[in-house]
Design a protein around this motif. Structure first.
Motif, PDB file in Angstrom:
ATOM      1  N   HIS A   1      -8.877   2.134 -22.565  1.00  0.00           N
ATOM      2  CA  HIS A   1     -10.146   2.157 -21.829  1.00  0.00           C
ATOM      3  C   HIS A   1     -10.879   0.823 -21.918  1.00  0.00           C
ATOM      4  CE1 HIS A   1      -9.673   6.231 -20.740  1.00  0.00           C
ATOM      5  NE2 HIS A   1      -9.911   6.749 -21.930  1.00  0.00           N
ATOM      6  N   GLY A   2     -10.117  -0.269 -22.052  1.00  0.00           N
ATOM      7  CA  GLY A   2     -10.726  -1.591 -22.149  1.00  0.00           C
ATOM      8  C   GLY A   2     -11.036  -2.166 -20.776  1.00  0.00           C
ATOM      9  N   SER A   3     -11.194  -3.484 -20.733  1.00  0.00           N
ATOM     10  CA  SER A   3     -11.631  -4.154 -19.507  1.00  0.00           C
ATOM     11  C   SER A   3     -10.480  -4.634 -18.633  1.00  0.00           C
ATOM     12  CB  SER A   3     -12.523  -5.344 -19.867  1.00  0.00           C
ATOM     13  OG  SER A   3     -11.803  -6.268 -20.675  1.00  0.00           O
ATOM     14  N   SER A   4      -9.262  -4.287 -18.988  1.00  0.00           N
ATOM     15  CA  SER A   4      -8.099  -4.731 -18.222  1.00  0.00           C
ATOM     16  C   SER A   4      -7.237  -3.544 -17.817  1.00  0.00           C
ATOM     17  CB  SER A   4      -7.253  -5.709 -19.046  1.00  0.00           C
ATOM     18  OG  SER A   4      -8.011  -6.825 -19.453  1.00  0.00           O
ATOM     19  N   ARG A   5      -6.437  -3.773 -16.796  1.00  0.00           N
ATOM     20  CA  ARG A   5      -5.470  -2.769 -16.349  1.00  0.00           C
ATOM     21  C   ARG A   5      -4.103  -3.433 -16.187  1.00  0.00           C
ATOM     22  NH1 ARG A   5      -9.038  -0.387 -17.934  1.00  0.00           N
ATOM     23  NH2 ARG A   5     -10.380   1.163 -16.931  1.00  0.00           N
ATOM     24  N   TYR A   6      -3.072  -2.606 -16.272  1.00  0.00           N
ATOM     25  CA  TYR A   6      -1.725  -3.096 -16.008  1.00  0.00           C
ATOM     26  C   TYR A   6      -1.285  -2.503 -14.677  1.00  0.00           C
ATOM     27  CZ  TYR A   6       3.056  -4.651 -16.778  1.00  0.00           C
ATOM     28  OH  TYR A   6       4.263  -5.270 -16.661  1.00  0.00           O
ATOM     29  N   ILE A   7      -0.867  -3.371 -13.752  1.00  0.00           N
ATOM     30  CA  ILE A   7      -0.550  -2.962 -12.389  1.00  0.00           C
ATOM     31  C   ILE A   7       0.920  -3.249 -12.096  1.00  0.00           C
ATOM     32  CG2 ILE A   7      -1.088  -3.241  -9.942  1.00  0.00           C
ATOM     33  CD1 ILE A   7      -3.484  -2.249 -11.425  1.00  0.00           C
ATOM     34  N   VAL A   8       1.637  -2.236 -11.633  1.00  0.00           N
ATOM     35  CA  VAL A   8       3.000  -2.420 -11.134  1.00  0.00           C
ATOM     36  C   VAL A   8       2.975  -2.076  -9.648  1.00  0.00           C
ATOM     37  CG1 VAL A   8       5.406  -1.672 -11.257  1.00  0.00           C
ATOM     38  CG2 VAL A   8       4.043  -1.879 -13.363  1.00  0.00           C
ATOM     39  N   THR A   9       3.435  -3.006  -8.825  1.00  0.00           N
ATOM     40  CA  THR A   9       3.308  -2.875  -7.370  1.00  0.00           C
ATOM     41  C   THR A   9       4.672  -2.850  -6.697  1.00  0.00           C
ATOM     42  OG1 THR A   9       1.198  -4.059  -7.386  1.00  0.00           O
ATOM     43  CG2 THR A   9       2.350  -3.915  -5.283  1.00  0.00           C
ATOM     44  N   GLY A  10       4.817  -1.940  -5.742  1.00  0.00           N
ATOM     45  CA  GLY A  10       6.015  -1.901  -4.908  1.00  0.00           C
ATOM     46  C   GLY A  10       5.646  -1.885  -3.440  1.00  0.00           C
ATOM     47  N   VAL A  11       6.509  -2.434  -2.606  1.00  0.00           N
ATOM     48  CA  VAL A  11       6.285  -2.444  -1.163  1.00  0.00           C
ATOM     49  C   VAL A  11       7.288  -1.505  -0.497  1.00  0.00           C
ATOM     50  CG1 VAL A  11       7.790  -4.488  -0.835  1.00  0.00           C
ATOM     51  CG2 VAL A  11       6.081  -3.885   0.912  1.00  0.00           C
ATOM     52  N   LEU A  12       6.819  -0.740   0.468  1.00  0.00           N
ATOM     53  CA  LEU A  12       7.664   0.213   1.180  1.00  0.00           C
ATOM     54  C   LEU A  12       8.733  -0.526   1.967  1.00  0.00           C
ATOM     55  CD1 LEU A  12       8.086   3.219   2.055  1.00  0.00           C
ATOM     56  CD2 LEU A  12       6.612   2.703   4.018  1.00  0.00           C
TER      57      LEU A  12
ATOM     58  N   GLY B   1      11.691 -13.718  -3.474  1.00  0.00           N
ATOM     59  CA  GLY B   1      12.324 -13.315  -2.215  1.00  0.00           C
ATOM     60  C   GLY B   1      11.738 -12.097  -1.550  1.00  0.00           C
ATOM     61  N   VAL B   2      10.715 -11.474  -2.156  1.00  0.00           N
ATOM     62  CA  VAL B   2      10.065 -10.314  -1.541  1.00  0.00           C
ATOM     63  C   VAL B   2       8.805 -10.792  -0.847  1.00  0.00           C
ATOM     64  CG1 VAL B   2       9.044  -8.046  -1.898  1.00  0.00           C
ATOM     65  CG2 VAL B   2      10.975  -8.782  -3.306  1.00  0.00           C
ATOM     66  N   GLU B   3       8.708 -10.539   0.450  1.00  0.00           N
ATOM     67  CA  GLU B   3       7.567 -11.008   1.218  1.00  0.00           C
ATOM     68  C   GLU B   3       6.663  -9.855   1.617  1.00  0.00           C
ATOM     69  OE1 GLU B   3       8.827 -13.306   4.538  1.00  0.00           O
ATOM     70  OE2 GLU B   3       9.848 -14.831   3.320  1.00  0.00           O
ATOM     71  N   LEU B   4       5.369 -10.110   1.573  1.00  0.00           N
ATOM     72  CA  LEU B   4       4.372  -9.158   2.053  1.00  0.00           C
ATOM     73  C   LEU B   4       3.661  -9.769   3.246  1.00  0.00           C
ATOM     74  CD1 LEU B   4       2.721  -8.038  -1.334  1.00  0.00           C
ATOM     75  CD2 LEU B   4       4.585  -6.932  -0.101  1.00  0.00           C
ATOM     76  N   ASN B   5       3.335  -8.918   4.228  1.00  0.00           N
ATOM     77  CA  ASN B   5       2.538  -9.374   5.360  1.00  0.00           C
ATOM     78  C   ASN B   5       1.423  -8.362   5.594  1.00  0.00           C
ATOM     79  OD1 ASN B   5       3.542  -7.244   7.210  1.00  0.00           O
ATOM     80  ND2 ASN B   5       5.491  -8.367   7.069  1.00  0.00           N
ATOM     81  N   VAL B   6       0.588  -8.618   6.586  1.00  0.00           N
ATOM     82  CA  VAL B   6      -0.597  -7.782   6.793  1.00  0.00           C
ATOM     83  C   VAL B   6      -0.242  -6.349   7.163  1.00  0.00           C
ATOM     84  CG1 VAL B   6      -2.113  -9.682   7.385  1.00  0.00           C
ATOM     85  CG2 VAL B   6      -0.788  -8.560   9.201  1.00  0.00           C
ATOM     86  N   ASP B   7       0.996  -6.113   7.584  1.00  0.00           N
ATOM     87  CA  ASP B   7       1.418  -4.761   7.955  1.00  0.00           C
ATOM     88  C   ASP B   7       2.156  -4.040   6.827  1.00  0.00           C
ATOM     89  OD1 ASP B   7       0.408  -4.945  10.602  1.00  0.00           O
ATOM     90  OD2 ASP B   7       2.162  -6.137  11.186  1.00  0.00           O
ATOM     91  N   SER B   8       2.320  -4.695   5.700  1.00  0.00           N
ATOM     92  CA  SER B   8       3.011  -4.067   4.564  1.00  0.00           C
ATOM     93  C   SER B   8       2.209  -2.882   4.041  1.00  0.00           C
ATOM     94  CB  SER B   8       3.214  -5.083   3.438  1.00  0.00           C
ATOM     95  OG  SER B   8       4.084  -6.126   3.830  1.00  0.00           O
ATOM     96  N   LYS B   9       2.949  -1.947   3.449  1.00  0.00           N
ATOM     97  CA  LYS B   9       2.316  -0.803   2.774  1.00  0.00           C
ATOM     98  C   LYS B   9       2.785  -0.826   1.324  1.00  0.00           C
ATOM     99  CE  LYS B   9       1.760   2.137   6.841  1.00  0.00           C
ATOM    100  NZ  LYS B   9       1.871   0.992   7.758  1.00  0.00           N
ATOM    101  N   ILE B  10       1.826  -0.949   0.414  1.00  0.00           N
ATOM    102  CA  ILE B  10       2.182  -1.059  -0.994  1.00  0.00           C
ATOM    103  C   ILE B  10       1.625   0.121  -1.782  1.00  0.00           C
ATOM    104  CG2 ILE B  10       2.257  -3.579  -0.850  1.00  0.00           C
ATOM    105  CD1 ILE B  10      -0.361  -3.654  -2.462  1.00  0.00           C
ATOM    106  N   VAL B  11       2.322   0.415  -2.874  1.00  0.00           N
ATOM    107  CA  VAL B  11       1.846   1.377  -3.871  1.00  0.00           C
ATOM    108  C   VAL B  11       1.644   0.617  -5.167  1.00  0.00           C
ATOM    109  CG1 VAL B  11       2.584   3.271  -5.372  1.00  0.00           C
ATOM    110  CG2 VAL B  11       2.794   3.498  -2.894  1.00  0.00           C
ATOM    111  N   GLN B  12       0.498   0.842  -5.809  1.00  0.00           N
ATOM    112  CA  GLN B  12       0.200   0.200  -7.084  1.00  0.00           C
ATOM    113  C   GLN B  12      -0.028   1.266  -8.148  1.00  0.00           C
ATOM    114  OE1 GLN B  12      -3.042  -2.725  -5.732  1.00  0.00           O
ATOM    115  NE2 GLN B  12      -1.460  -4.050  -6.618  1.00  0.00           N
ATOM    116  N   PHE B  13       0.752   1.200  -9.209  1.00  0.00           N
ATOM    117  CA  PHE B  13       0.559   2.067 -10.369  1.00  0.00           C
ATOM    118  C   PHE B  13      -0.417   1.368 -11.308  1.00  0.00           C
ATOM    119  CE2 PHE B  13       4.961   2.826  -8.935  1.00  0.00           C
ATOM    120  CZ  PHE B  13       4.840   4.164  -8.584  1.00  0.00           C
ATOM    121  N   SER B  14      -1.475   2.051 -11.672  1.00  0.00           N
ATOM    122  CA  SER B  14      -2.521   1.445 -12.505  1.00  0.00           C
ATOM    123  C   SER B  14      -2.688   2.233 -13.800  1.00  0.00           C
ATOM    124  CB  SER B  14      -3.855   1.442 -11.733  1.00  0.00           C
ATOM    125  OG  SER B  14      -4.913   0.971 -12.551  1.00  0.00           O
ATOM    126  N   THR B  15      -2.624   1.514 -14.916  1.00  0.00           N
ATOM    127  CA  THR B  15      -2.823   2.143 -16.218  1.00  0.00           C
ATOM    128  C   THR B  15      -3.511   1.152 -17.149  1.00  0.00           C
ATOM    129  OG1 THR B  15      -1.727   3.504 -17.899  1.00  0.00           O
ATOM    130  CG2 THR B  15      -0.629   1.449 -17.273  1.00  0.00           C
TER     131      THR B  15
END
Length: 256
Positions: free
Chosen positions: A238-249, A217-231
């Motif tokens: 320090h491997g080849s993958s990351r874990y991403i948690v994303t939120g939209v304003l 039910g959460v929609e993103l469009n070209v005008d959305s502003k998102i924050v992504q936490f990367s770890t």
């Protein structure tokens, strides 16, 4: 064997033993220092007061973060992140000289293997970019508890985080949490192009990953502003993958 040769051998063994003991002591000292840094980082987050969340009362509220106090310790502390349910409650930094400075320095600019939460110079300081990426270590670091979102039940029950900056409280709805590759997101995509944003946001809303949680039910469009936490992944330091948690304003509330 002559007495002289025997004496030289004993001196060499004594020197070697001394070097080995010094190495062991240095190693132990580093481990103690490292654990102290981990403990201090955890105490800083646990000791920080939980910020007030936005009030819809209509009146202009005081900003719950005392940025003047933060700037007394570090003028590069430009925002604050609070993710309910995770104990993530900490300032965000951006170095003016070195994009990787806060990988090895804490929020007070002191050397630390734990680092702190930070963005890089590719991002503005007002979260107006289409995509803002906030980095932090996972193992005993500020973003270790992001991995709580790997659990579907936790993800379902925790849908919001807040970012505080001078004069504003920004509210985000968590869209997704997933395992991703280690590409540098801001250098890999030209988000100034609407077509690139549209494609990237479609992926964020429904990532092609074996490890993912997605909010319906959460929609993103070209005008959305998102924050992504990367770890990092917990099992891939320090491997080849990351874990991403994303939120939209979803809300930007002005404060005093």
């Amino acid at each position: 064997m002559s007495n002289e040769s025997s004496s030289k051998r004993k001196r060499a063994l004594t020197v070697l033993l001394g070097v080995l003991i010094a190495c062991v002591l240095c190693g132990c000292g580093y481990l103690i220092w490292q654990q102290f840094q981990v403990f201090r980082a955890q105490q800083q987050m646990q000791g920080a007061a939980v910020p007030d969340t936005p009030d819809d009362g209509g009146e202009l509220q005081e900003n719950p973060i005392d940025f003047n106090a933060l700037w007394e310790n570090n003028v590069e502390s430009y925002a604050w992140v609070y993710i309910p349910g995770t104990q993530i409650n900490a300032p965000i930094q951006q170095s003016s000289t070195d994009d990787f400075y806060y990988l090895t320095h804490d929020q007070n600019r002191e050397g630390s293997p734990v680092g702190c939460a930070f963005t890089q110079s590719a991002n503005s300081l007002d979260f107006s970019d289409p995509v803002t990426v906030i980095y932090g270590h996972d193992t005993d670091g500020v973003f270790k508890n992001l991995h709580y979102f790997e659990d579907q039940e936790f993800f379902d029950q925790n849908d919001t985080f807040y970012i505080y900056r001078p004069g504003h409280v920004l509210t985000y709805t968590i869209v997704s949490a997933y395992k991703y590759d280690d590409r540098h997101i801001l250098n890999s995509f030209d988000f100034s192009k609407a077509s690139v944003r549209d494609e990237y946001f479609a992926y964020v809303a429904n990532p092609d990953s074996m490890l993912k949680c997605v909010r319906d039910g959460v929609e993103l469009n070209v005008d959305s502003k998102i924050v992504q936490f990367s770890t990092c992944m917990l099992d891939e330091y320090h491997g080849s993958s990351r874990y991403i948690v994303t939120g939209v304003l979803v809300d930007d509330q002005e404060t005093k």
